[in-house]
Design a protein around this motif. Structure first.
Motif, PDB file in Angstrom:
ATOM      1  N   LEU A  17     -17.658  21.037 -47.727  1.00 34.32           N
ATOM      2  CA  LEU A  17     -18.127  20.226 -46.602  1.00 34.32           C
ATOM      3  C   LEU A  17     -18.133  18.735 -46.952  1.00 34.32           C
ATOM      4  O   LEU A  17     -17.749  17.891 -46.130  1.00 34.32           O
ATOM      5  N   LEU A  18     -18.571  18.405 -48.165  1.00 30.96           N
ATOM      6  CA  LEU A  18     -18.582  17.000 -48.574  1.00 30.96           C
ATOM      7  C   LEU A  18     -17.167  16.433 -48.655  1.00 30.96           C
ATOM      8  O   LEU A  18     -16.932  15.288 -48.251  1.00 30.96           O
ATOM      9  N   GLN A  19     -16.211  17.216 -49.150  1.00 35.75           N
ATOM     10  CA  GLN A  19     -14.827  16.751 -49.198  1.00 35.75           C
ATOM     11  C   GLN A  19     -14.278  16.527 -47.793  1.00 35.75           C
ATOM     12  O   GLN A  19     -13.579  15.547 -47.547  1.00 35.75           O
ATOM     13  N   LEU A  20     -14.590  17.441 -46.881  1.00 38.19           N
ATOM     14  CA  LEU A  20     -14.124  17.275 -45.500  1.00 38.19           C
ATOM     15  C   LEU A  20     -14.733  16.032 -44.862  1.00 38.19           C
ATOM     16  O   LEU A  20     -14.070  15.341 -44.078  1.00 38.19           O
TER      17      LEU A  20
ATOM     18  N   VAL B  51      -9.238  29.758 -48.650  1.00 34.10           N
ATOM     19  CA  VAL B  51      -9.135  30.455 -47.364  1.00 34.10           C
ATOM     20  C   VAL B  51     -10.420  31.230 -47.082  1.00 34.10           C
ATOM     21  O   VAL B  51     -10.948  31.177 -45.963  1.00 34.10           O
ATOM     22  N   ARG B  52     -10.964  31.933 -48.077  1.00 39.77           N
ATOM     23  CA  ARG B  52     -12.219  32.675 -47.889  1.00 39.77           C
ATOM     24  C   ARG B  52     -13.374  31.747 -47.545  1.00 39.77           C
ATOM     25  O   ARG B  52     -14.188  32.037 -46.665  1.00 39.77           O
ATOM     26  N   LEU B  53     -13.457  30.617 -48.249  1.00 44.75           N
ATOM     27  CA  LEU B  53     -14.519  29.644 -47.963  1.00 44.75           C
ATOM     28  C   LEU B  53     -14.388  29.109 -46.538  1.00 44.75           C
ATOM     29  O   LEU B  53     -15.378  29.006 -45.808  1.00 44.75           O
ATOM     30  N   LEU B  54     -13.175  28.772 -46.152  1.00 40.71           N
ATOM     31  CA  LEU B  54     -12.948  28.239 -44.805  1.00 40.71           C
ATOM     32  C   LEU B  54     -13.221  29.294 -43.739  1.00 40.71           C
ATOM     33  O   LEU B  54     -13.773  28.976 -42.684  1.00 40.71           O
ATOM     34  N   ASP B  55     -12.865  30.547 -44.023  1.00 36.71           N
ATOM     35  CA  ASP B  55     -13.160  31.625 -43.067  1.00 36.71           C
ATOM     36  C   ASP B  55     -14.660  31.675 -42.767  1.00 36.71           C
ATOM     37  O   ASP B  55     -15.077  31.753 -41.611  1.00 36.71           O
TER      38      ASP B  55
ATOM     39  N   GLY C 252     -19.079  28.094 -37.317  1.00 39.83           N
ATOM     40  CA  GLY C 252     -18.837  27.010 -36.374  1.00 39.83           C
ATOM     41  C   GLY C 252     -18.920  25.627 -36.996  1.00 39.83           C
ATOM     42  O   GLY C 252     -19.127  24.642 -36.292  1.00 39.83           O
ATOM     43  N   LEU C 253     -18.748  25.536 -38.333  1.00 35.75           N
ATOM     44  CA  LEU C 253     -18.868  24.247 -39.009  1.00 35.75           C
ATOM     45  C   LEU C 253     -17.538  23.532 -39.188  1.00 35.75           C
ATOM     46  O   LEU C 253     -17.505  22.306 -39.319  1.00 35.75           O
ATOM     47  N   ILE C 254     -16.441  24.291 -39.185  1.00 32.43           N
ATOM     48  CA  ILE C 254     -15.123  23.680 -39.333  1.00 32.43           C
ATOM     49  C   ILE C 254     -14.168  24.253 -38.305  1.00 32.43           C
ATOM     50  O   ILE C 254     -14.435  25.300 -37.711  1.00 32.43           O
ATOM     51  N   ARG C 255     -13.043  23.552 -38.131  1.00 30.66           N
ATOM     52  CA  ARG C 255     -11.982  24.034 -37.248  1.00 30.66           C
ATOM     53  C   ARG C 255     -10.665  23.896 -38.009  1.00 30.66           C
ATOM     54  O   ARG C 255     -10.431  22.897 -38.681  1.00 30.66           O
ATOM     55  N   ARG C 256      -9.822  24.916 -37.903  1.00 33.26           N
ATOM     56  CA  ARG C 256      -8.474  24.854 -38.476  1.00 33.26           C
ATOM     57  C   ARG C 256      -7.485  24.809 -37.320  1.00 33.26           C
ATOM     58  O   ARG C 256      -7.623  25.560 -36.357  1.00 33.26           O
TER      59      ARG C 256
ATOM     60  N   MET D 194     -16.617  20.264 -37.536  1.00 31.51           N
ATOM     61  CA  MET D 194     -17.098  20.336 -36.160  1.00 31.51           C
ATOM     62  C   MET D 194     -18.396  19.530 -36.069  1.00 31.51           C
ATOM     63  O   MET D 194     -19.058  19.273 -37.080  1.00 31.51           O
ATOM     64  N   GLN D 195     -18.771  19.189 -34.882  1.00 29.32           N
ATOM     65  CA  GLN D 195     -20.005  18.437 -34.677  1.00 29.32           C
ATOM     66  C   GLN D 195     -21.212  19.195 -35.219  1.00 29.32           C
ATOM     67  O   GLN D 195     -22.151  18.584 -35.728  1.00 29.32           O
ATOM     68  N   ALA D 196     -21.168  20.524 -35.176  1.00 28.01           N
ATOM     69  CA  ALA D 196     -22.277  21.343 -35.676  1.00 28.01           C
ATOM     70  C   ALA D 196     -22.527  21.139 -37.164  1.00 28.01           C
ATOM     71  O   ALA D 196     -23.617  21.428 -37.649  1.00 28.01           O
ATOM     72  N   ALA D 197     -21.539  20.624 -37.903  1.00 28.62           N
ATOM     73  CA  ALA D 197     -21.685  20.429 -39.350  1.00 28.62           C
ATOM     74  C   ALA D 197     -22.346  19.096 -39.699  1.00 28.62           C
ATOM     75  O   ALA D 197     -22.763  18.893 -40.844  1.00 28.62           O
ATOM     76  N   GLU D 198     -22.456  18.199 -38.729  1.00 31.55           N
ATOM     77  CA  GLU D 198     -22.963  16.859 -39.016  1.00 31.55           C
ATOM     78  C   GLU D 198     -24.348  16.875 -39.655  1.00 31.55           C
ATOM     79  O   GLU D 198     -24.608  16.127 -40.594  1.00 31.55           O
ATOM     80  N   GLY D 199     -25.231  17.731 -39.172  1.00 33.10           N
ATOM     81  CA  GLY D 199     -26.577  17.810 -39.737  1.00 33.10           C
ATOM     82  C   GLY D 199     -26.558  18.292 -41.181  1.00 33.10           C
ATOM     83  O   GLY D 199     -27.272  17.750 -42.029  1.00 33.10           O
ATOM     84  N   GLN D 200     -25.743  19.308 -41.452  1.00 28.84           N
ATOM     85  CA  GLN D 200     -25.660  19.811 -42.827  1.00 28.84           C
ATOM     86  C   GLN D 200     -25.036  18.786 -43.755  1.00 28.84           C
ATOM     87  O   GLN D 200     -25.475  18.626 -44.887  1.00 28.84           O
ATOM     88  N   VAL D 201     -24.016  18.072 -43.287  1.00 23.22           N
ATOM     89  CA  VAL D 201     -23.388  17.047 -44.115  1.00 23.22           C
ATOM     90  C   VAL D 201     -24.381  15.923 -44.398  1.00 23.22           C
ATOM     91  O   VAL D 201     -24.470  15.432 -45.529  1.00 23.22           O
ATOM     92  N   ALA D 202     -25.160  15.520 -43.410  1.00 22.54           N
ATOM     93  CA  ALA D 202     -26.168  14.481 -43.613  1.00 22.54           C
ATOM     94  C   ALA D 202     -27.212  14.945 -44.638  1.00 22.54           C
ATOM     95  O   ALA D 202     -27.616  14.173 -45.519  1.00 22.54           O
ATOM     96  N   ALA D 203     -27.630  16.204 -44.533  1.00 21.81           N
ATOM     97  CA  ALA D 203     -28.588  16.752 -45.500  1.00 21.81           C
ATOM     98  C   ALA D 203     -27.975  16.808 -46.898  1.00 21.81           C
ATOM     99  O   ALA D 203     -28.650  16.520 -47.894  1.00 21.81           O
TER     100      ALA D 203
END
Length: 162
Positions: free
Chosen positions: A45-48, A71-75, A81-85, A100-109
């Motif tokens: 998530l941090l790399q993305l 691939v497993r991690l991304l799956d 709902g945190l990433i989109r391929r 995805m926008q849903a990941a913004e809170g986790q990335v901020a944390a």
């Protein structure tokens, strides 16, 4: 390979570096588990967050993971709902990965966790010490990259490096 004279400091440095790296990963993993993640997913998530418009292959290289692992991690992150391929124009096999926008809170944390951990680990280290350590680490990376492809591919390191 050029031999350097051995000293207690030279003999112990890579061991200390290895121990510090393992302990840092363990600490970070423990902190991100409190947020419902694990080390691998948090790093991804941090790399993305830092690298927009990145492909699965580029992510695997950045994180030094095998393609099936990424691939497993991304799956898992996609199911949450945190990433989109999405397929890329010109190469339908390549998948571009984005947050995805849903990941913004986790990335901020995660950013807060990284900042807090950095402050905790470096609280008594001076800027001058960091400069010297950074210079040594850059030289170490350069020396690793200069080695034969077999060593870069992960074959056994010399005994003193363990």
């Amino acid at each position: 390979m050029q031999q350097q004279p051995q000293s207690a400091l030279r003999a112990g440095f890579l061991t200390e570096l290895s121990v510090a790296g393992r302990k840092m990963r363990t600490l970070f993993d423990g902190l991100v588990r409190q947020q419902g993640l694990n080390l691998s997913r948090a790093r991804l998530l941090l790399q993305l967050a830092r690298n927009e418009a990145v492909t699965q292959s580029e992510l695997a290289a950045l994180l030094e993971l095998e393609h099936p692992t990424i691939v497993r991690l991304l799956d898992g992150l996609e199911k949450q709902g945190l990433i989109r391929r999405s397929t890329m124009d010109g190469d339908r096999r390549a998948k571009q990965v984005s947050l995805m926008q849903a990941a913004e809170g986790q990335v901020a944390a995660l950013d807060e966790t990284v900042g807090a951990m950095r402050g905790l680990l470096l609280h008594d280290v001076t800027e001058e010490e960091l400069e010297v350590a950074s210079r040594v680490l850059r030289k170490l990376v350069r020396n690793i990259e200069a080695q034969s492809p077999s060593l870069r591919a992960g074959e056994a390191a010399p005994e003193e490096a363990r």
